[in-house]
Enzyme design. Structure first.
Site, PDB file in Angstrom:
ATOM      1  CG  ASP A  41      -0.028  -0.196   2.670  1.00  0.00           C
ATOM      2  OD1 ASP A  41       0.776  -0.603   2.737  1.00  0.00           O
ATOM      3  OD2 ASP A  41      -0.649   0.685   3.469  1.00  0.00           O
ATOM      4  CG  HIS A  97      -1.255  -7.302  -1.880  1.00  0.00           C
ATOM      5  ND1 HIS A  97      -2.759  -7.524  -2.578  1.00  0.00           N
ATOM      6  CD2 HIS A  97      -1.563  -6.311  -1.153  1.00  0.00           C
ATOM      7  CE1 HIS A  97      -3.603  -6.487  -1.975  1.00  0.00           C
ATOM      8  NE2 HIS A  97      -2.807  -5.826  -1.332  1.00  0.00           N
ATOM      9  CG  ASP A 137       3.595 -15.991  -7.309  1.00  0.00           C
ATOM     10  OD1 ASP A 137       4.142 -16.141  -8.222  1.00  0.00           O
ATOM     11  OD2 ASP A 137       3.627 -14.758  -6.633  1.00  0.00           O
ATOM     12  CD  GLU A 170       0.494  -5.653   1.935  1.00  0.00           C
ATOM     13  OE1 GLU A 170      -0.385  -6.280   2.479  1.00  0.00           O
ATOM     14  OE2 GLU A 170       0.582  -4.618   1.618  1.00  0.00           O
TER      15      GLU A 170
END
Ligand code: G3I
Ligand code: 9MR
Length: 581
Positions: free
Chosen positions: A186, A506, A552, A561
């Protein structure tokens, strides 16, 4: 048996060239071994009563260089799957080879290499991953190495959230808080996780100073009279300093109200806020700045005034925490009281004794003020808990062990570290991974590749440094072997490395970049809690064992992530091993 063996040896020589590569049935370190390193591989066998497999090593031309027999069959204690171990440690000649296995099905081979510094490039890429994570700046060539992008999140127009409002900075006040690293997949920036990451980072520097002083990273600061590794860390430390309020308190995080889409940083338009000042943030900040003031002291000419600024910031943050000892980040409760609601990562922590212990320890090591030593001792935990972002006490204990004789009243002498490790080292000989990690269900959770495996390897490096016992160096290498392929899934969990690497993390930066997955990132790893199940099409195989609960697959944030606190443990392990002469 002898005749079968001779027949096998001949078969090897004859069929090698035509044999298919199949690393799916051989699980081994896919990056490489040092010549005098223990070398093992794990092979799948068809049944629990399978006879020991015949194995061989050839060069790429099929020339037979070594042959042997695998171990008796063992069962994976988590999945029950039958495995055998090949030990080819005696083979120590640098070069590229094929491991040939006849497990009673179709013979197959797997490539491997032996070299003097097999982890040098991995260490470099794991560190360069942080350059890619930089907010607020363009990532440009020649430093981008193929992954250039426009900068995003200037963070020079950040709003004070209602939860962080004060008379001097009321709700909606605009502050500037640029720079720093995106936390993970993020685009948000979190003080608690940044603090833990800086702690491991700067302690790794102290343990391997000469190594890092000479490790070139090809970042914009390369060539300055400061080690690249410290220059990269300074980019995040300078951001952290902007998160301290005028009263000494520290905002818990800088965030958009809810997670951004999987778009490029320069496309992001959501408003960004600093939220609630918390005790944990203040203490992790204080520890970071006190440690940084010590580490960067020799570089005053490069960073004039930094040591004094960091020292004052640390003292003010610690004083704020003493005056506000129980302000916890409780996001649901905060959202009941303040708007806009914040739904991004929490890094919540409702026990800050360990943070007081770490911050007081670092302030003692910086100031030698006995008051901080007494404060550290008063907050020492009684049990030995491996360090993670929410429990930093071990960082303090390792600092005491590395910087002072185990002081009588420091209730965690060397024995606690070694006693903590011993049960894991005792598992190696019966481990289907031949590793002190991955042999028990409790080894698997969100971020376990780092918080379980890499960190256990780093603990072994501290034990090696403190005792000189080579068994701890071997154990650290066995932990790295697990990460690099000798594990239940057969993945090399570092992007861009190995025959079967994590390829779809991620990670918004990778997903939104035309070149895709950036190299050098450690994936979180198998996580049987599967908190991401059923969201965004994340579906795990039915009855998947805990040590295989990994996808994956980009949407799988609970297993795939990448984050700064995981990558720092990766390079602390690989650099710590690569630095040993
Ligand atoms: O440590 C316990 C372990 O003892 C126990 O056996 C296991 C199973 O119950 O749980 C373990 O705790 C887990 C903890 O991660 C381990 O650090 C918690 O269940 C799990 O909820 C927790 O997940 C955290 C996750 O956010 C959700 O809060 C991760 O630590 C943390 O790394 C992750 O952080 C996110 C940020 O919020 C946002 N940015 C991405 C980042 C990585 O996913
Ligand atoms: O991308 C987010 C990741 O960084 C966090 O670790 C994770 C858990 O907080 O949440 C991810 O965001 C997802 C959200 O939680 C649910 N909707 C899909 C979002 C993207 O996967």
């Amino acid at each position: 048996m002898k005749n079968r063996y001779i027949a096998f040896a001949c078969a090897c020589a004859l069929t090698m060239a035509g044999c298919r590569h199949d690393s799916s049935q051989i699980r081994m370190n896919q990056v490489g071994f040092r010549p005098d390193q223990e070398k093992t591989a794990t092979i799948d066998v068809p049944s629990p009563d399978a006879q020991p497999c015949y194995v061989a090593i050839t060069n790429d031309e099929g020339e037979l260089l070594w042959h042997g027999v695998a171990s008796e069959t063992m069962l994976n204690p988590i999945s029950g799957k039958p495995r055998q171990i090949i030990d080819f440690s005696y083979f120590d000649k640098p070069g590229s080879y094929l491991l040939y296995v006849d497990n009673g099905q179709t013979p197959f081979t797997c490539p491997f290499t032996i070299s003097e510094h097999p982890y040098r490039e991995l260490t470099r890429k794991a560190l360069r991953a942080f350059y890619y994570q930089r907010a607020s700046m363009d990532i440009v060539e020649p430093f981008a190495e193929g992954y250039e992008r426009k900068g995003g999140h200037p963070d020079n127009h950040v709003l004070v959230h209602a939860s962080a409002a004060t008379a001097e900075r009321p709700e909606g006040t605009v502050i500037s808080s640029p720079g720093g690293w995106y936390d993970a997949g993020d685009y948000n920036k979190y003080i608690v996780n940044s603090g833990f990451t800086m702690g491991v980072w700067l302690m790794a520097y102290e343990m391997n100073k000469e190594y890092f002083d000479n490790l070139a990273l090809n970042i914009p600061e390369s060539g300055m009279p400061v080690p690249d590794m410290l220059a990269e860390a300074m980019y995040n430390i300078r951001w952290m300093l902007t998160m301290q309020d005028k009263d000494g308190g520290v905002y818990h995080k800088l965030t958009e109200p809810d997670f951004e889409g999987f778009i490029r940083p320069d496309e992001c338009q959501k408003p960004r806020y600093v939220v609630l000042k918390t005790t944990a943030a203040a203490l992790d900040f204080a520890a970071t700045m006190a440690l940084a003031a010590r580490i960067y002291a020799p570089y005053e000419s490069v960073y004039p005034g930094f040591v004094e600024e960091a020292t004052k910031a640390a003292l003010r943050a610690y004083a704020w925490a003493e005056a506000h000892p129980a302000i916890y980040y409780d996001q649901p409760k905060m959202n009941e009281q303040f708007k806009p609601e914040i739904t991004t990562g929490a890094y919540d922590d409702f026990d800050v004794r360990d943070e007081f212990y770490w911050a007081a320890t670092e302030l003692y090591l910086l100031t030698h003020d006995d008051a901080y030593k007494q404060a550290a001792i008063s907050h020492q935990p009684t049990e030995y808990i491996p360090a993670i972002w929410g429990n930093v006490g071990e960082l303090a204990s390792l600092e005491w062990l590395m910087h002072t004789q185990p002081i009588a009243d420091c209730r965690q002498p060397m024995a606690n570290l070694l006693a903590h490790l011993e049960p894991y080292l005792d598992e190696v000989e019966t481990s289907v991974h031949h590793s002190p990690y991955g042999n028990r269900e409790s080894d698997f959770f969100w971020g376990c590749n780092s918080e379980g495996c890499c960190w256990r390897g780093v603990e072994c490096l501290y034990a090696y440094r403190l005792t000189g016992d080579p068994k701890y160096r071997t154990a650290a290498e066995q932990c790295l072997n697990y990460i690099l392929g000798q594990n239940a899934t057969g993945y090399c969990y570092v992007t861009g490395f190995g025959q079967k690497p994590t390829n779809h993390p991620h990670h918004r930066l990778s997903y939104s970049h035309p070149k895709g997955t950036h190299p050098g990132f450690l994936a979180g790893g198998p996580n049987p809690m599967r908190q991401d199940a059923e969201t965004d099409g994340v579906k795990y195989p039915k009855d998947v064992p805990a040590d295989e609960s990994y996808l994956d697959y980009q949407p799988s944030y609970a297993s795939n992530e990448v984050t700064i606190n995981w990558n720092v443990t990766l390079f602390a392990l690989t650099a710590g091993l690569d630095a040993i002469e």
